[in-house]
Design a protein around this motif. Sequence first.
Motif, PDB file in Angstrom:
ATOM      1  N   PRO A  35      -6.609  -4.748   5.003  1.00 18.23           N
ATOM      2  CA  PRO A  35      -7.140  -3.529   4.698  1.00 18.23           C
ATOM      3  C   PRO A  35      -6.066  -2.396   6.354  1.00 18.23           C
ATOM      4  O   PRO A  35      -6.184  -2.988   7.312  1.00 18.23           O
ATOM      5  N   ASN A  36      -5.746  -1.259   6.187  1.00 14.95           N
ATOM      6  CA  ASN A  36      -5.573  -0.651   6.789  1.00 14.95           C
ATOM      7  C   ASN A  36      -6.264   0.175   7.600  1.00 14.95           C
ATOM      8  O   ASN A  36      -7.582  -0.016   6.817  1.00 14.95           O
ATOM      9  N   GLU A 152       2.942  -6.974  11.391  1.00  8.62           N
ATOM     10  CA  GLU A 152       4.087  -6.468  10.167  1.00  8.62           C
ATOM     11  C   GLU A 152       5.314  -6.719   9.926  1.00  8.62           C
ATOM     12  O   GLU A 152       6.347  -6.278  10.475  1.00  8.62           O
ATOM     13  N   HIS A 183       0.504  -7.210   6.025  1.00  9.55           N
ATOM     14  CA  HIS A 183      -0.620  -6.601   4.524  1.00  9.55           C
ATOM     15  C   HIS A 183       0.403  -7.338   2.910  1.00  9.55           C
ATOM     16  O   HIS A 183      -0.562  -6.295   1.701  1.00  9.55           O
TER      17      HIS A 183
END
Length: 290
Positions: A35-36, A152, A183
């Motif tokens: 997660p972030n 990402e 993600h």
Amino acid sequence: MITAKNVTKNFGHASVLKPLDFSLKPNTITALIGPNGSGKTTLLSILAQIIPSTTGDIQLDGQPIQAAHIGFLPQYPKFYPWMNGYEFLQFVGGLHRMSKQKLRTRIDEVLQFVGLADVGKKKITTYSGGMKQRLGIAQAILHEPKLLLLDEPVSALDPMGRRDMFQLFEQLKQTMTILYSTHILNDAEQLTDQLLFLKKGELIAQNTLEQIRAQYREEQFAITFLTSADATHYAAIFEGEVVGNTLFISKESGQTMPSLMRYFADERADVEKLEVRTTSLEEIFMKVMI
């Protein structure tokens, strides 16, 4: 083989990365998932030698890894707008101290490889988002690194753009090791030989997708109703979980497909679909991260 041992990162009194130990086999693609705020970008930045680790050792084939061995594409790559693609790669090649002859040949090769050969002499300001991402890949592989790090890399691309990038990564895998953060769990399912799960700076799982699935595998009965009210009603009876209009019942409950079919037929319940399904990567992610 790329190995990381006891890699940590502290910012002041804050511990961002706990001691991490992992390895990346040659010519494989590994997805870094979390997660972030889990430390993915920090870890990639350390591996790329952009920031130092607080402790730890990173080696390539038993020797300290060098910057020349690493290619890196940040999540938000920056380009000089007054340059064209060819000029930008010349600039990057100069930073890598590539010879002029080697650089000319290599620029032509990478522009062709990423599909920008026809626009290499156009200003970067005219490039679309997908084209800029391709140029970012070109600069990261220009010096033929052994380890390619991608932060990402497809999050801002449409489905077609992601598919094209995946095809490039599969080809690059033949000559280098790739570690990318994401993600988008569906992407990880499509493109990975190994998964690293990072949570609050701690590596909590590392394995192949098949092994991760085997470890957390759970088969469930999935009964989809016309309304969420029906799903909620029967969840109380079977002690299941409801997502939308679908009721999930563990196979460990002792139920069988025939028994459920008979029950809902007798109830004259408005069932749209009854099936057996296996835990998805998204569900595994939720289990691991909770």
